[in-house]
Design a protein around this motif. Structure first.
Motif, mmCIF file in Angstrom:
data_model
loop_
_atom_site.group_PDB
_atom_site.id
_atom_site.type_symbol
_atom_site.label_atom_id
_atom_site.label_comp_id
_atom_site.label_asym_id
_atom_site.label_seq_id
_atom_site.Cartn_x
_atom_site.Cartn_y
_atom_site.Cartn_z
ATOM 1 N N THR A 88 4.562 2.691 -11.690
ATOM 2 C CA THR A 88 5.154 2.004 -10.547
ATOM 3 C C THR A 88 4.602 2.635 -9.278
ATOM 4 N N ILE A 89 4.232 1.787 -8.335
ATOM 5 C CA ILE A 89 3.675 2.245 -7.058
ATOM 6 C C ILE A 89 4.497 1.643 -5.927
ATOM 7 N N TRP A 90 4.849 2.472 -4.934
ATOM 8 C CA TRP A 90 5.502 2.014 -3.711
ATOM 9 C C TRP A 90 4.554 2.300 -2.558
ATOM 10 N N ASP A 91 4.225 1.268 -1.807
ATOM 11 C CA ASP A 91 3.359 1.419 -0.646
ATOM 12 C C ASP A 91 4.068 0.794 0.554
ATOM 13 N N TYR A 92 4.148 1.521 1.652
ATOM 14 C CA TYR A 92 4.837 1.063 2.846
ATOM 15 C C TYR A 92 3.812 0.751 3.923
ATOM 16 N N ARG A 93 3.904 -0.448 4.524
ATOM 17 C CA ARG A 93 2.950 -0.911 5.528
ATOM 18 C C ARG A 93 3.684 -1.645 6.644
ATOM 19 N N TYR A 94 3.058 -1.679 7.828
ATOM 20 C CA TYR A 94 3.605 -2.442 8.936
ATOM 21 C C TYR A 94 3.240 -3.917 8.830
ATOM 22 N N ASP A 95 2.052 -4.223 8.306
ATOM 23 C CA ASP A 95 1.657 -5.629 8.246
ATOM 24 C C ASP A 95 2.354 -6.348 7.090
ATOM 25 N N ASP A 96 2.238 -7.667 7.086
ATOM 26 C CA ASP A 96 2.933 -8.486 6.095
ATOM 27 C C ASP A 96 2.099 -8.749 4.846
ATOM 28 N N SER A 97 0.976 -8.076 4.686
ATOM 29 C CA SER A 97 0.137 -8.286 3.509
ATOM 30 C C SER A 97 0.925 -7.975 2.251
ATOM 31 N N LYS A 98 0.708 -8.818 1.243
ATOM 32 C CA LYS A 98 1.411 -8.643 -0.020
ATOM 33 C C LYS A 98 0.444 -8.166 -1.097
ATOM 34 N N LEU A 99 0.969 -7.412 -2.031
ATOM 35 C CA LEU A 99 0.168 -6.969 -3.172
ATOM 36 C C LEU A 99 -0.182 -8.156 -4.049
ATOM 37 N N ARG A 100 -1.376 -8.147 -4.595
ATOM 38 C CA ARG A 100 -1.758 -9.158 -5.584
ATOM 39 C C ARG A 100 -1.332 -8.644 -6.955
ATOM 40 N N PRO A 101 -0.952 -9.530 -7.876
ATOM 41 C CA PRO A 101 -0.428 -9.098 -9.180
ATOM 42 C C PRO A 101 -1.513 -8.744 -10.186
ATOM 43 N N GLU A 102 -2.407 -7.888 -9.772
ATOM 44 C CA GLU A 102 -3.478 -7.435 -10.663
ATOM 45 C C GLU A 102 -3.865 -6.018 -10.291
ATOM 46 N N ALA A 103 -4.352 -5.292 -11.280
ATOM 47 C CA ALA A 103 -4.762 -3.904 -11.056
ATOM 48 C C ALA A 103 -5.787 -3.536 -12.124
ATOM 49 N N ILE A 104 -6.556 -2.491 -11.831
ATOM 50 C CA ILE A 104 -7.533 -1.981 -12.788
ATOM 51 C C ILE A 104 -7.373 -0.472 -12.869
ATOM 52 N N LEU A 105 -7.299 0.018 -14.087
ATOM 53 C CA LEU A 105 -7.258 1.448 -14.360
ATOM 54 C C LEU A 105 -8.629 1.831 -14.908
ATOM 55 N N TYR A 106 -9.228 2.883 -14.359
ATOM 56 C CA TYR A 106 -10.524 3.363 -14.837
ATOM 57 C C TYR A 106 -10.335 4.730 -15.479
ATOM 58 N N THR A 107 -10.758 4.871 -16.724
ATOM 59 C CA THR A 107 -10.738 6.170 -17.394
ATOM 60 C C THR A 107 -12.185 6.569 -17.632
ATOM 61 N N ASP A 108 -12.652 7.576 -16.929
ATOM 62 C CA ASP A 108 -14.051 8.018 -16.979
ATOM 63 C C ASP A 108 -15.008 6.848 -16.780
#
Length: 162
Positions: free
Chosen positions: A66-86
């Protein structure tokens, strides 16, 4: 008013206007700096929570980030992510939520963006052996956040998965 006799209204309005412009420029640059901050690790950029789950017999079932990011602008997170292992990518779909500023749940000035992702089970052995782990997530304004875990966080993740 003795102040206005010695200080004409035009000069007062000019100084007030210049002060308002300076306040606006510094305020805008401050909020832009917060929303486009730089960091050398994921936990230095935002708040993270990593939890693993195990069966009653102690076998690893899965892991959630889980990630919490606080910003002043109204940009929203997109529902995708990538994890890189090596360097190996693990693409994931995420659940995202934004709590706007100034609400009962978020009384501050910054919007709270929350990303919740279940890591693929096939990535868990790779995390335990990895020398480096990076996490990438995206905002709808085109901004991409791609940061590694620092050494203590990587060690914590690996300990959670064993």
């Amino acid at each position: 008013m003795p102040l206005l006799k010695h200080f004409p209204l035009k000069k007062f309005l000019l100084i007030l206007g210049i002060l308002c412009m300076l306040l606006g420029v510094f305020g805008l640059s401050y909020t832009w700096h917060i929303d486009h901050r730089t960091a050398d690790s994921l936990s230095a950029y935002c708040r993270i929570d990593f939890q693993s789950s195990h069966t009653e017999s102690g076998k690893l079932e899965g892991a959630i980030l889980t990630i919490w990011d606080y910003r002043y602008d109204d940009s929203k997170l997109r529902p995708e992510a990538i994890l890189y292992t090596d360097g190996d990518p693990w693409e994931m779909k995420a659940a995202v939520k934004q709590t706007p500023a100034g609400t009962a749940d978020n009384p501050g000035w910054k919007n709270e963006n929350k990303l919740f992702v279940e890591l693929p089970r096939s990535s868990l052995p790779a995390i335990t052996k990895a020398q480096s782990v990076r996490f990438r997530f995206y905002y709808d304004n085109g901004q991409t956040i791609d940061l590694p875990l620092n050494a203590p966080d990587l060690e914590y993740w690996q300990n959670q998965l064993q």
